[in-house]
Design a protein around this motif. Structure first.
Motif, PDB file in Angstrom:
ATOM      1  N   LYS A 174       0.871  -1.165   0.000  1.00 20.86           N
ATOM      2  CA  LYS A 174       0.000   0.000   0.000  1.00 20.86           C
ATOM      3  C   LYS A 174       0.919   1.229   0.000  1.00 20.86           C
ATOM      4  O   LYS A 174       1.807   1.349   0.839  1.00 20.86           O
ATOM      5  N   CYS A 175       0.761   2.122  -0.945  1.00 15.66           N
ATOM      6  CA  CYS A 175       1.607   3.318  -1.082  1.00 15.66           C
ATOM      7  C   CYS A 175       0.733   4.558  -0.971  1.00 15.66           C
ATOM      8  O   CYS A 175      -0.221   4.719  -1.767  1.00 15.66           O
TER       9      CYS A 175
ATOM     10  N   VAL B 270      -1.496  -1.124  -4.089  1.00 12.23           N
ATOM     11  CA  VAL B 270      -0.794  -1.273  -5.364  1.00 12.23           C
ATOM     12  C   VAL B 270      -1.445  -2.420  -6.125  1.00 12.23           C
ATOM     13  O   VAL B 270      -1.783  -3.461  -5.532  1.00 12.23           O
ATOM     14  N   HIS B 271      -1.621  -2.232  -7.405  1.00 10.30           N
ATOM     15  CA  HIS B 271      -2.294  -3.249  -8.227  1.00 10.30           C
ATOM     16  C   HIS B 271      -1.534  -4.554  -8.138  1.00 10.30           C
ATOM     17  O   HIS B 271      -0.298  -4.578  -8.116  1.00 10.30           O
ATOM     18  N   GLN B 272      -2.348  -5.663  -8.077  1.00 10.62           N
ATOM     19  CA  GLN B 272      -1.706  -6.957  -7.876  1.00 10.62           C
ATOM     20  C   GLN B 272      -0.791  -7.321  -9.044  1.00 10.62           C
ATOM     21  O   GLN B 272       0.160  -8.076  -8.876  1.00 10.62           O
ATOM     22  N   ASP B 273      -1.031  -6.766 -10.216  1.00  9.55           N
ATOM     23  CA  ASP B 273      -0.168  -7.079 -11.349  1.00  9.55           C
ATOM     24  C   ASP B 273       1.225  -6.464 -11.196  1.00  9.55           C
ATOM     25  O   ASP B 273       2.161  -6.872 -11.897  1.00  9.55           O
ATOM     26  N   ASP B 274       1.348  -5.472 -10.339  1.00  9.24           N
ATOM     27  CA  ASP B 274       2.657  -4.826 -10.143  1.00  9.24           C
ATOM     28  C   ASP B 274       3.488  -5.537  -9.090  1.00  9.24           C
ATOM     29  O   ASP B 274       4.618  -5.122  -8.807  1.00  9.24           O
ATOM     30  N   HIS B 275       2.912  -6.594  -8.475  1.00  5.39           N
ATOM     31  CA  HIS B 275       3.656  -7.332  -7.459  1.00  5.39           C
ATOM     32  C   HIS B 275       4.394  -8.499  -8.096  1.00  5.39           C
ATOM     33  O   HIS B 275       3.868  -9.169  -8.973  1.00  5.39           O
TER      34      HIS B 275
ATOM     35  N   TYR C 260       6.440  10.534  -0.193  1.00  3.16           N
ATOM     36  CA  TYR C 260       5.927   9.311  -0.800  1.00  3.16           C
ATOM     37  C   TYR C 260       6.394   8.141   0.059  1.00  3.16           C
ATOM     38  O   TYR C 260       7.581   7.952   0.299  1.00  3.16           O
ATOM     39  N   TRP C 261       5.401   7.302   0.520  1.00  2.00           N
ATOM     40  CA  TRP C 261       5.749   6.158   1.375  1.00  2.00           C
ATOM     41  C   TRP C 261       4.993   4.927   0.934  1.00  2.00           C
ATOM     42  O   TRP C 261       3.946   4.986   0.292  1.00  2.00           O
ATOM     43  N   CYS C 262       5.550   3.804   1.285  1.00  2.38           N
ATOM     44  CA  CYS C 262       4.926   2.513   0.997  1.00  2.38           C
ATOM     45  C   CYS C 262       5.122   1.590   2.202  1.00  2.38           C
ATOM     46  O   CYS C 262       6.146   1.691   2.905  1.00  2.38           O
ATOM     47  N   GLN C 263       4.171   0.699   2.425  1.00  2.00           N
ATOM     48  CA  GLN C 263       4.306  -0.351   3.420  1.00  2.00           C
ATOM     49  C   GLN C 263       3.574  -1.582   2.907  1.00  2.00           C
ATOM     50  O   GLN C 263       2.697  -1.488   2.046  1.00  2.00           O
ATOM     51  N   CYS C 264       3.953  -2.731   3.438  1.00  5.10           N
ATOM     52  CA  CYS C 264       3.307  -3.956   2.996  1.00  5.10           C
ATOM     53  C   CYS C 264       2.436  -4.522   4.118  1.00  5.10           C
ATOM     54  O   CYS C 264       2.751  -4.338   5.304  1.00  5.10           O
ATOM     55  N   VAL C 265       1.356  -5.199   3.718  1.00 11.26           N
ATOM     56  CA  VAL C 265       0.401  -5.813   4.651  1.00 11.26           C
ATOM     57  C   VAL C 265       0.396  -7.307   4.369  1.00 11.26           C
ATOM     58  O   VAL C 265       0.228  -7.733   3.213  1.00 11.26           O
TER      59      VAL C 265
END
Length: 904
Positions: A83-84, A89-94, A129-134
């Motif tokens: 999540k940014c 974030v779209h699953q296709d970008d993972h 600009y930040w991002c973290q993962c869940v």
């Protein structure tokens, strides 16, 4: 498909609330179209574990346009999403990678995403600009730490750059530096002369938290250029260099002992001195204040020669029939180095006529008397024989020498012959009857003077050089300057000659003579006709030495008054004196000076060859001293210098004060350089050339200052500067140049620099007063009024006596008087005239009557006068002036100036 009924799960705006165990087959993120599917449910043994992160995303920086990758790894996890800035974030970008931990058997899930510069720039300026993962597991979810993504950069301009400083020894130095703005924050390091400063290796350096450099105690080795360097992952920036100069203020040494009295008899002076060497001023440090020499009066006891007293009365006649008398060396007694009495102090006398004891002679006495009588007879006969032999020899000698005056008097004029020519072998040296002395009946040299001159002319000092390069017969000399200088440099005597042609002139000459000139220096060498013997060709050079290349020993109050000039080769034979002309800087009062001409020998020692004003016609050197020029007559080439010794504190040297400043100034600082040099053309030319290379411009006209022998330093200061726009960076009220540095004359390019600072780059007008003075002496004041943005005066000014003639002129082109006209003038004026209309009147009309005895000692006095006229008036004289003088004398030869060029 619902596998197990559990408490509810609510997904709202991307946030999922999980009650107890969640076993949905799928879930939907409302409003985002993200769908996660549980494909590998956890084993029952691990179903109650929450996911924990093995790798969390770190803060990263985007360099230029390269995207960055964020990584997240968790166990046990069924799903991981990034999540940014609050948006999934779209699953296709993972990029998802699943593994199993071999130690625990738990599933491990790793997810990566790429963040581009464009994504970050969309929200640039609003927030970071930040991002973290869940991560999800069957039990619940976990969030990682936030990873901030920033665009890295580094500005070019420093917030604050270091400034140069001049600091005293052992003083603390602070150099400030604020690096340019950047992300990430720039690291700072310091360079000294482009080498990294490591405070761990040198504890005298310390770098503060806010990036400033501190030099705890300034050392001489700390003098250098310091640069602040800022760097991060994007770039590396260097500040402008700051020059740190560590200066040392001078300190006096202890006084030396008083020197011996200047006179050996009567009242005189004695001196003692000290030097500014404790310590020696360095790097612009202030010189010692006060006198470096002290004088005091002294009285030396005059030597007293001894004198005899009266003889005492004769003593009574003794038993040996002798009486005595004595005297003493007591009227006066010798003292203070005086001579003892010469002669005997005891005298005896026979007193047989007086009553003295008589004794009866025995046989031994008779034999003694007979022996004494025999010895006396033998001595008498021997004496008679010696007298007879001596008389015979004396009569023979008197018969041979009819005219004994030939041994004591000088040579007679041509046409007078000895009484007995057959005895001419008594003359060791014959006079030269082929010269022009037959037409001149002036005073003649004595026999011993002629002999000494002959021996000098053919002495070892005048032998040709080893390579015989200065004499050629029926040949030509090479004209390559490099070859000429290289050949000179091979000789030991020429090892200090300069290589640059700007200070050297040379040429090839024969009996017609010529002239050498070093342009714009006032230095020239006149080679008169017939000075070089017929049939010979000489290659002659003339050069002015740099003062630091020649060590000229000076003592006491002596000072160098002229440039050091070399002409040569020194071994050439000349039949007439040449004239060396050079500037001097003494005042116009010769009574204050004792001037000497010094010449350097082959061994390098300097000798006094002439005292100006006390020349003798028989000397090999002669000097004509003018207001600003010294002209030396010499038949021996070599290295010369004019040295003066002040006879009183009223003696003064002429200094020339010249101001320079930069042509262009783009900074706040502005420097004015003030040169104090000897008032000679060669010194001014040297400074002009140096300033031209430095990019300087002349501010004001040079001025002349009389610098007196008063042991006081020269002081310089700036006044009346508009403080609204300008300020001086000089800490002291004035600057000083030590007395001896100026008085010796051996220092080159003495100057002071005044560093000013304008408060705004828009300030271009500068008005102030520069004062230059000697304590208790006269001074000068410069009014400075200039626009620093304009070049108001070129260095090619008319303050130099511009010499457009060729450095070397050979033959008739070197002289104003044509050769044939010169011969006619000499033949007309050399012969004595009963009415006085001869060379003596010419010398008087040309104001050269002080040198009559010198002219009279030459074979052709008129030619020497004309040589001096040529040397004096090469640039300014005209033949009409000389023609007018000839007309005043009453000679018809004034008309010979009208002859055609063909006749000359």
């Amino acid at each position: 498909m619902l596998l197990h009924l559990a408490p509810f799960v609510v997904v709202r705006s991307g946030v999922m609330l999980v009650g107890s165990l969640l076993l949905f087959a799928r879930f939907t993120c409302i409003g985002s179209q993200h769908v996660a599917t549980v494909t590998n449910p956890l084993p029952a043994a691990f179903s109650d574990l929450l996911p924990h992160f093995l790798v969390e995303p770190d803060d990263v920086y985007i360099v230029k346009n390269k995207p960055v990758t964020l990584t997240c790894r968790s166990t046990p996890a069924t799903q991981i999403y990034f999540k940014c800035n609050g948006e999934w974030v779209h699953q296709d970008d993972h990029l998802i990678e699943r593994t199993v931990d071999p130690a625990t058997g738990l599933p491990v899930m790793q997810v990566k995403i790429d963040i581009s510069r464009q994504q970050v720039e969309k929200i640039f300026g609003l927030e970071d600009y930040w991002c973290q993962c869940v991560a999800w597991s069957s039990t619940g979810t976990q969030k990682s730490q936030k990873s901030y993504v920033r665009i890295a950069y580094l500005r070019k301009n420093f917030e604050e750059e270091p400034l140069g400083k001049e600091v005293a020894l052992d003083q603390e130095v602070l150099l400030r530096c604020q690096p340019p703005e950047g992300v990430p924050t720039a690291e700072v390091e310091w360079l000294k002369n482009e080498e990294l400063i490591e405070p761990t290796n040198d504890p005298n350096y310390f770098i503060t938290v806010d990036h400033n450099l501190i030099i705890k105690q300034a050392r001489l080795a700390d003098t250098g250029n310091y640069t602040c360097v800022a760097k991060n992952i994007v770039a590396r920036r260097k500040s402008s260099s700051a020059t740190v100069t560590v200066f040392v203020n001078g300190g006096w040494s202890t006084w030396t002992g008083w020197a011996a009295c200047s006179t050996t008899c009567g009242r005189g002076w004695q001196k003692r001195s000290r030097s500014c060497t404790n310590p020696t001023p360095l790097n612009g440090g202030t010189s010692c204040e006060g006198q470096n020499v002290q004088k005091t009066s002294c009285t030396a006891l005059c030597p007293v020669d001894g004198g005899w007293s009266e003889w005492s009365k004769w003593s009574a006649c003794g038993a040996d029939c002798t009486m005595w008398r004595s005297r003493e060396c007591s009227q006066p007694m010798p003292g203070t180095g005086g001579k003892d009495c010469q002669g005997i102090d005891l005298q005896s006398q026979n007193c047989t006529s007086e009553l003295c004891p008589q004794t009866v002679s025995g046989p031994e006495d008779v034999a003694l008397y007979v022996g004494i009588v025999a010895v006396a007879l033998c001595l008498t006969l021997l004496l008679i024989v010696v007298v007879l032999v001596y008389r015979r020899k004396k009569e023979g000698l008197d018969a041979d020498v009819a005219d004994s005056s030939i041994l004591t008097t000088g040579f007679q004029p041509v046409g007078i012959k000895p009484t007995k020519p057959e005895n001419s072998h008594l003359l060791t040296i014959q006079p030269d009857l082929t010269t022009t002395t037959s037409s001149y009946q002036g005073s003649l040299r004595s026999r011993h003077e002629a002999a000494s001159k002959f021996s000098v002319t053919n002495g070892p000092l005048l032998d040709p050089l080893p390579n015989s390069s200065h004499t050629l017969h029926n040949g030509k000399l090479p004209s390559d300057p490099a070859d000429f200088m290289n050949r000179l440099s091979t000789q030991t005597y020429f090892k200090t000659l300069p290589r640059d042609t700007a200070s050297t002139s040379y040429g090839t000459f024969n009996f017609l003579g010529g002239r050498l000139t070093i342009p714009n220096t006032g230095i020239s060498l006149l080679i008169p006709p017939e000075a070089i013997p017929r049939g010979k060709i000489y290659e002659i050079y003339l050069t002015v030495q740099r003062k630091e290349d020649v060590r000229l020993p000076l003592a006491g109050c002596q000072t160098l008054l002229s440039p050091i000039v070399s002409c040569g080769p020194p071994g050439v034979v000349l039949t007439r004196p040449v004239i060396l002309s050079m500037n001097h800087c003494s005042d116009a009062n010769p009574e204050n000076w004792a001037m000497r001409l010094k010449k350097q020998s082959y061994e390098g020692t300097w000798e006094d060859v002439l005292q100006v004003g006390e020349e003798l016609p028989s000397d090999p050197y002669y000097c004509q001293l003018e207001a600003e020029t010294c002209r030396v007559f010499t038949e021996h080439l070599g290295r010369f210098a004019l040295v003066g010794e002040s006879l009183s504190m009223a003696a003064a040297k002429r200094l020339k004060l010249v101001l320079f400043a930069p042509v262009y100034c783009t900074t706040l600082e502005y420097s004015i350089r003030v040169y104090c040099m000897d008032d000679t053309q060669d010194a001014l030319k040297e400074v002009m050339q140096m300033e031209k290379q430095l990019g300087g411009r002349l501010i004001d006209e040079p001025q002349v200052l009389l610098f007196k022998d008063s042991y006081h330093n020269l002081r310089l200061s700036i006044h009346d500067m508009p403080r609204v726009h300008w300020r001086s960076k000089l800490m002291a009220g004035y600057q000083e140049i030590p007395f001896y540095h100026i008085w010796s004359g051996c220092q080159r390019s003495l100057h002071c620099t005044f560093t000013l600072e304008r408060l705004s780059l828009n300030t271009c007008e500068l008005t102030c007063q520069l004062c230059v003075w000697q304590v208790e002496g006269e001074g000068q004041s410069f009014s400075i009024d200039l626009n620093i943005a304009k070049d108001s005066r070129s260095l090619d000014s008319d303050f130099l006596v511009l010499d457009n003639s060729a450095p070397a002129l050979a033959g008739p082109s070197a002289f104003q008087i044509p050769y044939l006209i010169r011969q006619k003038i000499c033949s007309s004026l050399d012969a004595p005239c009963p009415h006085g209309a001869d060379w003596r009147l010419l010398a008087q009309r040309l104001k050269l009557e002080r040198h009559l005895s010198f002219f009279a000692s030459k074979a052709s006095p008129t030619s020497v006068i004309l040589d001096l006229w040529e040397a004096q008036h090469f640039h300014s004289g005209t033949l009409n002036q000389l023609a007018a003088v000839m007309a005043e004398i009453g000679k018809q030869e004034a008309m010979i100036f009208l002859v055609t060029d063909g006749e000359c």
